[in-house]
Design a protein around this motif. Sequence first.
Motif, PDB file in Angstrom:
ATOM      1  N   LEU A   1      11.354   0.307   0.090  1.00  0.00           N
ATOM      2  CA  LEU A   1      11.386   1.674  -0.395  1.00  0.00           C
ATOM      3  C   LEU A   1       9.976   2.244  -0.399  1.00  0.00           C
ATOM      4  O   LEU A   1       9.017   1.550  -0.741  1.00  0.00           O
ATOM      5  N   PRO A   2       9.826   3.518  -0.023  1.00  0.00           N
ATOM      6  CA  PRO A   2       8.494   4.121   0.010  1.00  0.00           C
ATOM      7  C   PRO A   2       7.973   4.384  -1.390  1.00  0.00           C
ATOM      8  O   PRO A   2       8.458   5.266  -2.105  1.00  0.00           O
ATOM      9  N   ALA A   3       7.011   3.607  -1.806  1.00  0.00           N
ATOM     10  CA  ALA A   3       6.394   3.786  -3.119  1.00  0.00           C
ATOM     11  C   ALA A   3       5.171   2.899  -3.195  1.00  0.00           C
ATOM     12  O   ALA A   3       5.241   1.706  -2.916  1.00  0.00           O
ATOM     13  N   ALA A   4       4.034   3.486  -3.569  1.00  0.00           N
ATOM     14  CA  ALA A   4       2.825   2.681  -3.748  1.00  0.00           C
ATOM     15  C   ALA A   4       2.791   2.053  -5.132  1.00  0.00           C
ATOM     16  O   ALA A   4       2.195   1.004  -5.338  1.00  0.00           O
ATOM     17  N   TYR A   5       3.446   2.698  -6.096  1.00  0.00           N
ATOM     18  CA  TYR A   5       3.487   2.184  -7.464  1.00  0.00           C
ATOM     19  C   TYR A   5       4.851   2.526  -8.037  1.00  0.00           C
ATOM     20  O   TYR A   5       5.345   3.651  -7.879  1.00  0.00           O
TER      21      TYR A   5
ATOM     22  N   ASP B   1       0.811  -1.208   0.000  1.00  0.00           N
ATOM     23  CA  ASP B   1       0.000   0.000   0.000  1.00  0.00           C
ATOM     24  C   ASP B   1       0.850   1.267   0.000  1.00  0.00           C
ATOM     25  O   ASP B   1       0.478   2.274  -0.594  1.00  0.00           O
ATOM     26  N   SER B   2       2.001   1.234   0.671  1.00  0.00           N
ATOM     27  CA  SER B   2       2.809   2.446   0.777  1.00  0.00           C
ATOM     28  C   SER B   2       4.300   2.189   0.590  1.00  0.00           C
ATOM     29  O   SER B   2       5.097   3.113   0.743  1.00  0.00           O
ATOM     30  N   ALA B   3       4.697   0.960   0.272  1.00  0.00           N
ATOM     31  CA  ALA B   3       6.113   0.652   0.118  1.00  0.00           C
ATOM     32  C   ALA B   3       6.295  -0.520  -0.835  1.00  0.00           C
ATOM     33  O   ALA B   3       5.377  -1.318  -1.058  1.00  0.00           O
ATOM     34  N   VAL B   4       7.493  -0.607  -1.397  1.00  0.00           N
ATOM     35  CA  VAL B   4       7.881  -1.730  -2.255  1.00  0.00           C
ATOM     36  C   VAL B   4       8.938  -2.534  -1.521  1.00  0.00           C
ATOM     37  O   VAL B   4       9.971  -1.988  -1.111  1.00  0.00           O
ATOM     38  N   SER B   5       8.681  -3.823  -1.341  1.00  0.00           N
ATOM     39  CA  SER B   5       9.662  -4.725  -0.740  1.00  0.00           C
ATOM     40  C   SER B   5      10.520  -5.327  -1.844  1.00  0.00           C
ATOM     41  O   SER B   5       9.989  -5.854  -2.829  1.00  0.00           O
ATOM     42  N   ILE B   6      11.828  -5.228  -1.704  1.00  0.00           N
ATOM     43  CA  ILE B   6      12.758  -5.840  -2.650  1.00  0.00           C
ATOM     44  C   ILE B   6      13.230  -7.159  -2.052  1.00  0.00           C
ATOM     45  O   ILE B   6      13.796  -7.191  -0.957  1.00  0.00           O
ATOM     46  N   LEU B   7      12.964  -8.258  -2.761  1.00  0.00           N
ATOM     47  CA  LEU B   7      13.325  -9.593  -2.282  1.00  0.00           C
ATOM     48  C   LEU B   7      14.463 -10.165  -3.107  1.00  0.00           C
ATOM     49  O   LEU B   7      14.530  -9.963  -4.318  1.00  0.00           O
TER      50      LEU B   7
END
Length: 250
Positions: A138-142, A121-127
């Motif tokens: 990182l803070p980003a919804a899209y 909803d408010s962040a991107v998880s890098i796996l």
Amino acid sequence: MGAPIPDFPTDRAEWAFGVLAGSPTVVWDHRDRIHVHDLGSGDELTLDGRPDLLGLAVHRGRGAVVAVFGPAYDAEVIVWDARTGDRLAEFTLWLGHGSAIDRWILHATPATGPLIGLPGDSAVSILDVERGEEIATLPAAYAVLAPSPDGLVLVQPAPSGLCVRGLDGAPLATLEAPAPCDHVAAATADGRLLVAAALQNEPGVLLAWDAAASRPHCRVKVPAPVNDLALASDGTLLAATEDGLYTTRL
């Protein structure tokens, strides 16, 4: 490239496309089966499962299918060899109670290697699917995940344009636009990071940037509202609309 694929899903979370071992590959979910289709050879592999998200990655040099199964607060990630179907990795992931699992996996295989992005909803998880763990948030919804001369970057809409960030969260470039943008695409061509996006308030108008410069270097008019964008590594921009697919070179 071959005959049309019947019963192909329209939901972006249920299919993925990339280049594995030098061959374009598409993977999709249909009736509790995951289909992995090598478009170069015509070979098709099927796997059991009905994942919430599908993507592609590279796991220790092997092309891999990545599937995420919900719920978001206790997600399970399974990685298979895209050629043999061997299970390469399996791990669980907590995405938070407010995370949206009905998005899609960010990747640009093979350039993104073992890394994928999971928007919330408010962040991107890098796996990292080789290590089986989250390596950054990182803070980003899209956003879109793309290779660049500075390594892998996230390109995300900002109130007055787009922002390019490294995986450490540091801003690398700000791309100006006269209005908010969506349907972002990015790719590296001739050693330059090219970015394209659609203007929200002007349907059918696209802007394109060389990320080394802040202002758009190209404005493209498409004769219909844009539903999605893609950029190829030769600088070809593709715009999908209800009227058809349009292409141009940047």
